[in-house]
Design an enzyme around this catalytic site. Structure first.
Site, PDB file in Angstrom:
ATOM      1  N   GLU A 204      13.764   4.459 -51.796  1.00 13.44           N
ATOM      2  CA  GLU A 204      14.916   3.787 -51.156  1.00 13.44           C
ATOM      3  C   GLU A 204      14.714   3.490 -49.672  1.00 13.44           C
ATOM      4  O   GLU A 204      15.558   3.821 -48.841  1.00 13.44           O
ATOM      5  CB  GLU A 204      16.184   4.615 -51.387  1.00 13.44           C
ATOM      6  CG  GLU A 204      16.457   4.815 -52.871  1.00 13.44           C
ATOM      7  CD  GLU A 204      17.627   5.756 -53.169  1.00 13.44           C
ATOM      8  OE1 GLU A 204      18.319   6.191 -52.239  1.00 13.44           O
ATOM      9  OE2 GLU A 204      17.834   6.053 -54.362  1.00 13.44           O
TER      10      GLU A 204
ATOM     11  N   GLU B 283      15.541   5.481 -63.469  1.00 10.27           N
ATOM     12  CA  GLU B 283      16.770   6.294 -63.375  1.00 10.27           C
ATOM     13  C   GLU B 283      17.892   5.618 -64.164  1.00 10.27           C
ATOM     14  O   GLU B 283      19.023   5.482 -63.684  1.00 10.27           O
ATOM     15  CB  GLU B 283      17.180   6.469 -61.905  1.00 10.27           C
ATOM     16  CG  GLU B 283      16.096   7.060 -61.032  1.00 10.27           C
ATOM     17  CD  GLU B 283      16.537   7.368 -59.602  1.00 10.27           C
ATOM     18  OE1 GLU B 283      17.752   7.363 -59.315  1.00 10.27           O
ATOM     19  OE2 GLU B 283      15.654   7.611 -58.759  1.00 10.27           O
TER      20      GLU B 283
HETATM   21  O1  G3I Z   1      22.528  22.663 -54.868  1.00 12.38           O
HETATM   22  C1  G3I Z   1      23.844  22.577 -54.324  1.00 12.38           C
HETATM   23  C2  G3I Z   1      24.617  23.796 -54.667  1.00 12.38           C
HETATM   24  O2  G3I Z   1      24.019  24.889 -54.044  1.00 12.38           O
HETATM   25  C3  G3I Z   1      26.053  23.602 -54.209  1.00 12.38           C
HETATM   26  O3  G3I Z   1      26.817  24.696 -54.597  1.00 12.38           O
HETATM   27  C4  G3I Z   1      26.654  22.331 -54.806  1.00 12.38           C
HETATM   28  C5  G3I Z   1      28.071  22.071 -54.306  1.00 12.38           C
HETATM   29  O4  G3I Z   1      28.338  20.675 -54.268  1.00 12.38           O
HETATM   30  O5  G3I Z   1      25.853  21.256 -54.435  1.00 12.38           O
HETATM   31  C6  G3I Z   1      24.525  21.348 -54.909  1.00 12.38           C
HETATM   32  O6  G3I Z   1      23.826  20.255 -54.481  1.00 12.38           O
HETATM   33  C7  G3I Z   1      24.071  19.038 -55.167  1.00 12.38           C
HETATM   34  C8  G3I Z   1      22.762  18.537 -55.723  1.00 12.38           C
HETATM   35  O7  G3I Z   1      22.940  17.298 -56.294  1.00 12.38           O
HETATM   36  C9  G3I Z   1      22.164  19.496 -56.752  1.00 12.38           C
HETATM   37  O8  G3I Z   1      23.003  19.603 -57.841  1.00 12.38           O
HETATM   38  C10 G3I Z   1      24.666  18.046 -54.207  1.00 12.38           C
HETATM   39  O9  G3I Z   1      25.972  18.453 -53.817  1.00 12.38           O
HETATM   40  C11 G3I Z   1      24.722  16.676 -54.853  1.00 12.38           C
HETATM   41  O10 G3I Z   1      25.105  15.709 -53.861  1.00 12.38           O
HETATM   42  C12 G3I Z   1      23.342  16.314 -55.379  1.00 12.38           C
HETATM   43  O11 G3I Z   1      23.453  15.056 -55.985  1.00 12.38           O
HETATM   44  C13 G3I Z   1      22.210  14.446 -56.326  1.00 12.38           C
HETATM   45  C14 G3I Z   1      22.066  13.156 -55.550  1.00 12.38           C
HETATM   46  O12 G3I Z   1      20.854  12.523 -55.933  1.00 12.38           O
HETATM   47  C15 G3I Z   1      22.094  13.436 -54.059  1.00 12.38           C
HETATM   48  O13 G3I Z   1      21.373  12.611 -53.299  1.00 12.38           O
HETATM   49  C16 G3I Z   1      22.244  14.141 -57.813  1.00 12.38           C
HETATM   50  O14 G3I Z   1      22.262  15.363 -58.550  1.00 12.38           O
HETATM   51  C17 G3I Z   1      21.015  13.325 -58.199  1.00 12.38           C
HETATM   52  O15 G3I Z   1      21.162  12.851 -59.515  1.00 12.38           O
HETATM   53  C18 G3I Z   1      20.882  12.119 -57.289  1.00 12.38           C
HETATM   54  O16 G3I Z   1      19.692  11.450 -57.612  1.00 12.38           O
HETATM   55  C19 G3I Z   1      19.435  10.217 -56.926  1.00 12.38           C
HETATM   56  C20 G3I Z   1      17.938   9.995 -56.942  1.00 12.38           C
HETATM   57  O17 G3I Z   1      17.284  11.120 -56.410  1.00 12.38           O
HETATM   58  C21 G3I Z   1      17.558   8.753 -56.153  1.00 12.38           C
HETATM   59  N1  G3I Z   1      18.289   7.590 -56.642  1.00 12.38           N
HETATM   60  C22 G3I Z   1      19.723   7.741 -56.728  1.00 12.38           C
HETATM   61  C23 G3I Z   1      20.054   8.963 -57.587  1.00 12.38           C
HETATM   62  C24 G3I Z   1      21.476   9.061 -57.826  1.00 12.38           C
HETATM   63  O18 G3I Z   1      22.126   9.320 -56.580  1.00 12.38           O
END
Ligand code: G3I
Length: 372
Positions: free
Chosen positions: A161, A266
């Site tokens: 990205e 994805e």
């Molecule tokens: O790990 C923490 C945890 O400790 C905490 O308690 C919890 C509370 O919200 O958050 C957890 O982290 C989360 C993380 O995923 C792991 O589950 C974050 O809040 C959450 O924002 C994060 O979201 C991820 C997102 O990327 C963030 O950038 C999604 O799971 C993941 O599917 C998404 O993936 C991205 C690709 O890498 C790139 N392309 C877009 C795609 C979708 O956004």
């Protein structure tokens, strides 16, 4: 107002009575259904993104679906900077190593996601003020991680990205401190550290004309520098009834013409209202019950429409199977998709091929039917 109108026009079924529930309408159990990886064996790899608990094999139902249907895995989060490189001098490879072992044990491959991304950076990186510190982080991060897994991964999303929607370079800490050539430099370092691993550029909306042009320019720039880039990932976060088939086809052709392996990295087709395209994790919308219409079940008509979208997509993929190496879904079942929490928190979304009980949805059957 424009956004509100868009939402209403795009969701004519919005507010209608729920006619059927995805759980009750699912056909059969997963056990007797054909494996996706076998159905498309001669065409392309079929993958899924795994979350931490799936990698740790804590979810036996997910485990069975993963082992049955997929032959290539992407870590949804655990190879991102904030997890694998939490502080300046500390790397944590625990879960990444588990994923590599899990894949090897089950004869699957792994795509590393991702070495350089502006999001999910560790706090120590976000605090960096000067170019030298960022450069040192950048070199160490890529060299250490890509080096550790050299030859153990199928490929790396080296940079994720880096582009804006208009095809210009996104303003990130890397662009700011390292300048325009940082993408090429990332590939150069990855090539040195991981000579036996494929190297990819990955983005969302890079099937759209302006962003595609920017992506093509980026690929040409890397190639002109004599640096290896093997493929391009089109993420494929699309929306019900609006999968951009013509743009996708043009993109497959144009990227392949540059010698790129084309991958859909994805894939999901979401069914809930949203007033913008793409997957920019910085964009969010306020919570509103009207934006969560299927919290008690989804009408079968919507699932059928989604099945049609998936079928059209896979027909196109099959038409270009000589140029496409992999199709990866972003998650295993609907309940585990990131789209339940983004861009609005706490919604009930239905973007994938398996429902919340891991039963195949109409979308699963529709893509299997494209092979008949
Ligand atoms: O790990 C923490 C945890 O400790 C905490 O308690 C919890 C509370 O919200 O958050 C957890 O982290 C989360 C993380 O995923 C792991 O589950 C974050 O809040 C959450 O924002 C994060 O979201 C991820 C997102 O990327 C963030 O950038 C999604 O799971 C993941 O599917 C998404 O993936 C991205 C690709 O890498 C790139 N392309 C877009 C795609 C979708 O956004």
């Amino acid at each position: 107002m424009k956004n509100k109108l868009w939402t209403i026009l795009a969701f004519p079924l919005f507010g209608m009575a729920i006619a059927a529930c995805s759980g009750s309408k699912s056909t059969g159990s997963n056990a007797g259904e054909p494996a996706l990886k076998d159905v498309f064996k001669k065409d392309f790899q079929i993958g899924a993104a795994l979350n931490g608990s799936q990698i740790e094999e804590k979810d036996p139902q997910a485990d069975a679906v993963i082992k049955k249907h997929f032959n290539v895995l992407t870590p949804e989060n655990i190879m991102k900077c904030e997890i694998i490189h939490p502080t300046l001098d500390k790397y944590d490879f625990t879960l990444a190593d588990k994923l590599v072992d899990y894949a090897a044990k089950n004869k699957m491959q792994v795509v590393g996601h991702t070495l350089i991304w502006h999001s999910q950076l560790s706090p120590f990186v976000r605090r960096m003020q000067n170019a030298d510190s960022v450069k040192q982080f950048f070199n160490n991060h890529i060299t250490t991680i890509a080096g550790r897994y050299n030859g153990k991964l199928l490929g790396w999303d080296v940079v994720n990205e880096a582009l804006n929607e208009d095809g210009t370079m996104r303003k990130t800490i890397f662009l700011d401190k390292l300048g325009d050539d940082y993408v090429t430099e990332a590939f150069r370092l990855a090539q040195q550290a991981a000579p036996n691993t494929q190297l990819y550029y990955n983005d969302y909306n890079n099937e759209q004309p302006q962003k595609r042009a920017g992506c093509i320019a980026l690929i040409k720039k890397i190639q002109a520098a004599g640096v290896r880039i093997d493929g391009v990932g089109i993420q494929g976060h699309w929306h019900l009834g609006r999968v951009p088939l013509a743009d996708i086809e043009k993109s497959i052709e144009e990227y392949a013409a540059l010698g790129m392996k084309v991958m859909f990295t994805e894939v999901d087709i979401e069914v809930l209202p949203r007033n913008f395209k793409g997957a920019d994790v910085n964009q969010r919308m306020a919570s509103d019950p009207k934006l969560n219409p299927y919290s008690n079940g989804i009408p079968d008509s919507i699932l059928q429409k989604q099945a049609q979208d998936y079928a059209n997509l896979f027909k196109l993929f099959l038409k270009h199977k000589d140029k496409i190496s992999r199709i990866t879904f972003w998650g295993v079942n609907d309940g585990q998709s990131w789209l339940n929490g983004w861009p609005v928190r706490g919604r009930t979304n239905y973007p994938l091929l398996f429902d919340r009980s891991f039963k195949p949805k109409p979308a699963y059957y529709s893509i299997i039917a494209t092979k008949k």
